[in-house]
Scaffold this active site. Structure first.
Site, mmCIF file in Angstrom:
data_model
loop_
_atom_site.group_PDB
_atom_site.id
_atom_site.type_symbol
_atom_site.label_atom_id
_atom_site.label_comp_id
_atom_site.label_asym_id
_atom_site.label_seq_id
_atom_site.Cartn_x
_atom_site.Cartn_y
_atom_site.Cartn_z
ATOM 1 N N ARG A 172 0.769 -1.324 0.034
ATOM 2 C CA ARG A 172 -0.025 -0.099 0.015
ATOM 3 C C ARG A 172 0.882 1.254 0.067
ATOM 4 O O ARG A 172 0.833 2.191 -0.501
ATOM 5 C CB ARG A 172 -0.931 0.055 1.446
ATOM 6 C CG ARG A 172 -1.492 1.294 1.389
ATOM 7 C CD ARG A 172 -3.000 1.413 2.172
ATOM 8 N NE ARG A 172 -2.880 0.308 3.626
ATOM 9 C CZ ARG A 172 -2.188 0.553 4.504
ATOM 10 N NH1 ARG A 172 -1.443 1.972 4.750
ATOM 11 N NH2 ARG A 172 -2.094 -0.397 5.505
ATOM 12 N N LYS A 226 -8.977 6.056 -19.357
ATOM 13 C CA LYS A 226 -9.285 6.419 -20.820
ATOM 14 C C LYS A 226 -7.818 6.372 -21.700
ATOM 15 O O LYS A 226 -7.437 5.194 -22.011
ATOM 16 C CB LYS A 226 -9.809 8.054 -20.738
ATOM 17 C CG LYS A 226 -10.715 8.256 -19.388
ATOM 18 C CD LYS A 226 -12.268 7.311 -19.714
ATOM 19 C CE LYS A 226 -12.964 7.288 -18.275
ATOM 20 N NZ LYS A 226 -13.281 8.616 -17.861
#
Ligand code: PLP
Length: 377
Positions: free
Chosen positions: A46, A195
């Site tokens: 993490r 995207k």
């Protein structure tokens, strides 16, 4: 190093141990320590992971920033950036902001008393007028979604500086290939890397780049505390996407220009929104602050019924949300991506029910034009 070279050589490009020319996927959560508190740069994934770190290095380089951060989605990136602020703070935002960002501010972060004002940021005077005593940031998208309005990055940076605010830019539509907001004075740049950066409709992810060491420390603290990190497999997919980002953007833009030419001559098309068109209000500005006009076109076919018929008839344009992929995508924003914006507000913004949004892919332009032609007929 120029942009195209940076996409290949701008990060951590190979594996020291084996000579592999692609960064390995470090599918690992924890790391053996040589002694208590004595680790080799990684303790827990993490906090940091070598594959993610390689991605974070290349995106920081592409955006000319100090450090990069990878998140599990664009919204995770945006939410994490909003965690920089306190209850009672206020953010000025672009009015036709991405629907999910609108929802985050009005339905989630409002409950934590993070206040906002939506303004047309293409008008710098409206931005200045909406600054309050508790304003901490200007948050913009340029070009916007789906109307492709252009905001002056340099002017926004001047206003932010004058009022001691952070300038945050969602650079998803322009990509770091066409536009580097930090060079124009932005403090934080973020992306839905789902995207163009990923580019193949196969990964959901978000990226952040910051200008200063101080912001890098603050954002890393939040990334590690909130924990909305990107996994190593998805980090690797984004690095793979970045290697062809320049080629894809060039191909996409060349196709887009041809499609815009076709739409301009079509009787059923009432309005075309594309910053590459000389009559687009942001045309000149877009040409100054970005090196390309991109691959998104919105056009109005007059009615919901016509729009729906076009969407039903197209063969090569996939009816889907999202954008920025190798395959062309088509949508009706009012019914899809912007459905979470109330109807009266959509009307106010000009997101009509007959508005079609196209994300142009890298297929043969002739096929795409023939397809649109038959669907419009
Ligand atoms: C898609 C998108 C987002 C949200 O990103 P996700 O990866 O879907 O969470 C944010 N901003 C813009 C401009 C987008 O297009």
């Amino acid at each position: 190093m120029r942009a195209k070279t940076k996409m290949i050589h701008g990060g951590i490009t190979n594996d020291e141990n084996t000579g592999a020319v692609s960064v390995p996927i470090y599918q690992v959560s924890t790391y053996k320590q040589d002694g208590v508190g004595n680790h080799r740069g990684y303790e827990y994934s993490r906090t940091g992971n070598p594959t993610r770190h390689a991605l974070e290095t290349v995106i920081a380089n592409l955006e000319n920033g100090e450090a990069g951060f990878a998140f599990g989605s664009g919204m995770a990136a945006i939410t994490s950036i909003m965690m920089l602020f306190d209850a009672g703070d206020h953010v000025v935002m672009t009015d036709d902001v991405y629907g999910g960002s609108y929802r985050l501010m009005t339905k989630v972060l409002n409950r934590y008393n993070l206040d906002h004002t939506f303004v047309d940021t293409s008008n710098p005077r409206s931005v200045e007028a909406s600054i309050q005593e508790n304003t901490k940031a200007i948050y913009i998208e340029t070009p916007t979604n789906p109307l492709l309005k252009i905001t002056d990055l340099k002017r926004m940076a001047e206003i932010a500086k004058k009022h001691d605010l952070l300038l945050i830019v969602d650079n998803t539509f322009a990509t770091p290939y066409w536009q580097q907001p930090i060079d124009h004075g932005a403090d934080i740049v973020l992306h839905s890397a789902t995207k163009y950066i990923g580019g193949h409709s196969d990964v959901v992810s978000g990226l952040v780049v910051v200008k200063t060491k101080e912001l890098a420390e603050r954002v890393h603290f939040i990334q590690n505390s909130v924990g909305a990190v990107l996994g190593p497999q998805d980090s690797w997919l984004l690095m793979r996407g970045i290697k062809t980002l320049a080629l894809r953007m060039e191909a996409i833009e060349a196709n887009t220009k041809k499609i815009v030419d076709f739409l301009q001559g079509h009787e059923k098309v009432t309005t075309i929104y594309y910053p590459g068109l000389p009559n687009h209000p942001g045309h000149e500005l877009a040409g100054k602050q970005a090196t390309g006009f991109g691959g998104m076109i919105s056009f109005d076919v007059g009615s919901e019924k016509t729009a729906e018929q076009v969407l039903e008839k197209v063969k090569y344009f996939t009816l889907a949300e999202s954008l920025g992929a190798v395959e062309s995508l088509i949508s009706v924003p009012a019914k899809m991506t912007h459905a979470s914006i109330p109807a009266d507000r959509r009307q106010e913004l000009g997101i009509t029910d007959g508005l079609i949004r196209v994300s142009v892919g890298i297929e043969d332009a002739e096929d795409l034009i023939e397809d649109l032609e038959q669907a419009l007929r």
